[in-house]
Enzyme design. Structure first.
Site, short mmCIF file in Angstrom:
data_model
loop_
_atom_site.label_atom_id
_atom_site.label_comp_id
_atom_site.label_asym_id
_atom_site.label_seq_id
_atom_site.Cartn_x
_atom_site.Cartn_y
_atom_site.Cartn_z
N TYR A 29 12.13 87.69 73.16
CA TYR A 29 12.66 86.36 72.79
C TYR A 29 11.58 85.53 72.07
CZ TYR A 29 16.44 82.92 73.34
OH TYR A 29 17.48 82.05 73.13
N LYS B 14 13.41 77.24 72.61
CA LYS B 14 14.36 76.86 73.67
C LYS B 14 13.69 75.96 74.71
CE LYS B 14 18.45 78.67 72.73
NZ LYS B 14 19.50 77.78 72.18
P1 NAD Z 1 26.65 82.56 67.26
O1 NAD Z 1 25.87 83.35 66.26
O2 NAD Z 1 28.08 82.84 67.40
O3 NAD Z 1 26.44 81.00 67.03
C1 NAD Z 1 25.26 80.43 66.48
C2 NAD Z 1 25.73 79.35 65.52
O4 NAD Z 1 24.62 78.62 64.98
C3 NAD Z 1 26.52 79.91 64.33
O5 NAD Z 1 27.81 79.33 64.29
C4 NAD Z 1 25.70 79.47 63.14
O6 NAD Z 1 26.50 79.17 62.00
C5 NAD Z 1 25.02 78.22 63.69
N1 NAD Z 1 23.88 77.80 62.89
C6 NAD Z 1 22.78 78.52 62.58
N2 NAD Z 1 21.99 77.80 61.76
C7 NAD Z 1 22.61 76.60 61.58
C8 NAD Z 1 22.30 75.44 60.81
N3 NAD Z 1 21.18 75.35 60.08
N4 NAD Z 1 23.17 74.39 60.85
C9 NAD Z 1 24.32 74.46 61.58
N5 NAD Z 1 24.66 75.54 62.31
C10 NAD Z 1 23.81 76.59 62.29
O7 NAD Z 1 25.89 82.82 68.65
P2 NAD Z 1 26.03 82.13 70.11
O8 NAD Z 1 25.38 83.11 71.02
O9 NAD Z 1 27.40 81.69 70.36
O10 NAD Z 1 25.04 80.90 70.00
C11 NAD Z 1 25.38 79.59 70.38
C12 NAD Z 1 24.29 78.97 71.23
O11 NAD Z 1 24.25 79.64 72.50
C13 NAD Z 1 22.88 79.08 70.65
O12 NAD Z 1 22.16 77.89 70.93
C14 NAD Z 1 22.29 80.22 71.46
O13 NAD Z 1 20.89 80.20 71.50
C15 NAD Z 1 22.91 79.91 72.81
N6 NAD Z 1 22.85 81.00 73.80
C16 NAD Z 1 23.30 82.24 73.49
C17 NAD Z 1 23.20 83.27 74.43
C18 NAD Z 1 23.65 84.66 74.09
O14 NAD Z 1 23.24 85.60 74.77
N7 NAD Z 1 24.52 84.83 73.10
C19 NAD Z 1 22.66 83.01 75.70
C20 NAD Z 1 22.23 81.71 76.00
C21 NAD Z 1 22.32 80.71 75.04
#
Ligand code: NAD
Length: 252
Positions: free
Chosen positions: A151, A158
């Site tokens: 990570y 984060k």
């Molecule tokens: P995802 O790829 O579906 O979503 C990430 C989103 O960020 C996308 O819609 C993308 O368009 C957007 N994005 C990226 N750069 C951007 C910018 N400059 N302006 C506006 N939007 C932007 O993946 P996800 O896993 O649903 O991620 C959503 C959140 O959840 C993130 O903060 C991620 O770190 C967090 N998260 C994910 C996990 C996991 O395992 N998937 C676990 C914990 C937290």
């Protein structure tokens, strides 16, 4: 219904695997009116995926790294709703170099911090003119109190994101705006798949989380986001709620 009559801005819907897609879906099911954001060439994908939601949802342009988009956000949202009761930050990005701790450049790191951490303040500030009656801001993290495999600088970003949530809670509290984040376990989304070695998390979670964990199921995390957007956490702010099958609570 939990969100009857609420108006929400939901960022981060990319695919139907996106955590934000499930937040938008559940929020509509619970009575909310939802406005989505997307940006640049991903808008086309978001538009197609949004058709799978129970109700139509307008999409406004927002690249959180673009000051013009941030300045225009309130007016763009006002074309669809008069005000907002809640904002969901579901945005994360880091260049590939950021996933190599000892070799990452400042450019890699600064991009990760800007888009994944500073953006929580930027998005909230941009939406503030629409939250005159108070509201709820909810974001998503991957528990940054620990050093995880692969990570790397995204973990540092984060940690900054989690601290940003606490400072935001301090500054927004007097205006009746609650700021909280959900710390989710690993979910197989586009963002997760861009992390080299993501399978390591999947394996560890499956065997260690007391409640077990399904990496294909974003609904538990999305439900927690919906709960935090609702009126059922009226005195909670600056908080991080774990939705990880209990993984954070066991040592081995
Ligand atoms: P995802 O790829 O579906 O979503 C990430 C989103 O960020 C996308 O819609 C993308 O368009 C957007 N994005 C990226 N750069 C951007 C910018 N400059 N302006 C506006 N939007 C932007 O993946 P996800 O896993 O649903 O991620 C959503 C959140 O959840 C993130 O903060 C991620 O770190 C967090 N998260 C994910 C996990 C996991 O395992 N998937 C676990 C914990 C937290």
């Amino acid at each position: 219904m939990l969100l009857e009559g609420k108006k929400l801005l939901v960022t981060g819907v990319l695919m139907d695997s996106s955590i934000a897609f499930h937040v938008a879906r559940l929020a509509q099911e619970q009575g909310a009116q939802v406005v989505l954001t997307s940006f640049g060439r991903t808008t086309k994908i978001t538009t197609a995926i949004a058709r799978r939601l129970p109700e139509p949802a307008p999409i406004v342009e927002l690249d959180v790294a673009n000051p013009d988009d941030l300045a225009a956000l309130a007016d763009r949202v006002r074309e669809h709703v008069d005000d907002l009761d809640g904002v969901v930050h579901s945005i994360g990005f880091a260049p590939q170099g950021a996933f190599d701790f000892m070799n990452a450049t400042w450019e890699d790191v600064s991009t990760a911090v800007q888009i994944s951490a500073f953006s929580l303040q930027a998005l909230t500030k941009a939406a503030l003119p629409l939250m005159g009656e108070g509201g709820s801001v909810v974001g998503l993290t991957f528990d940054a109190r620990y050093a995880w495999p692969v990570y790397d600088w995204m973990g540092v970003a984060k940690a900054a994101f989690e601290a940003t949530n606490r400072y935001l809670a301090r500054d927004m509290g007097p205006q009746g705006i609650r700021c909280n984040i959900v710390s989710a376990g690993p979910i197989r989304t586009t963002a997760a798949k861009s992390i080299p070695g993501f399978e390591q998390f999947e394996e560890a979670w499956g065997s260690r989380a007391p409640l077990g964990w399904d990496v294909k199921d974003a609904e538990p995390a999305a439900r927690a986001v919906v709960a935090l957007l609702s009126d059922w956490f009226p005195a909670t702010t600056g908080e991080m709620v774990h939705v990880d099958g209990g993984y954070h609570s066991v040592g081995a």
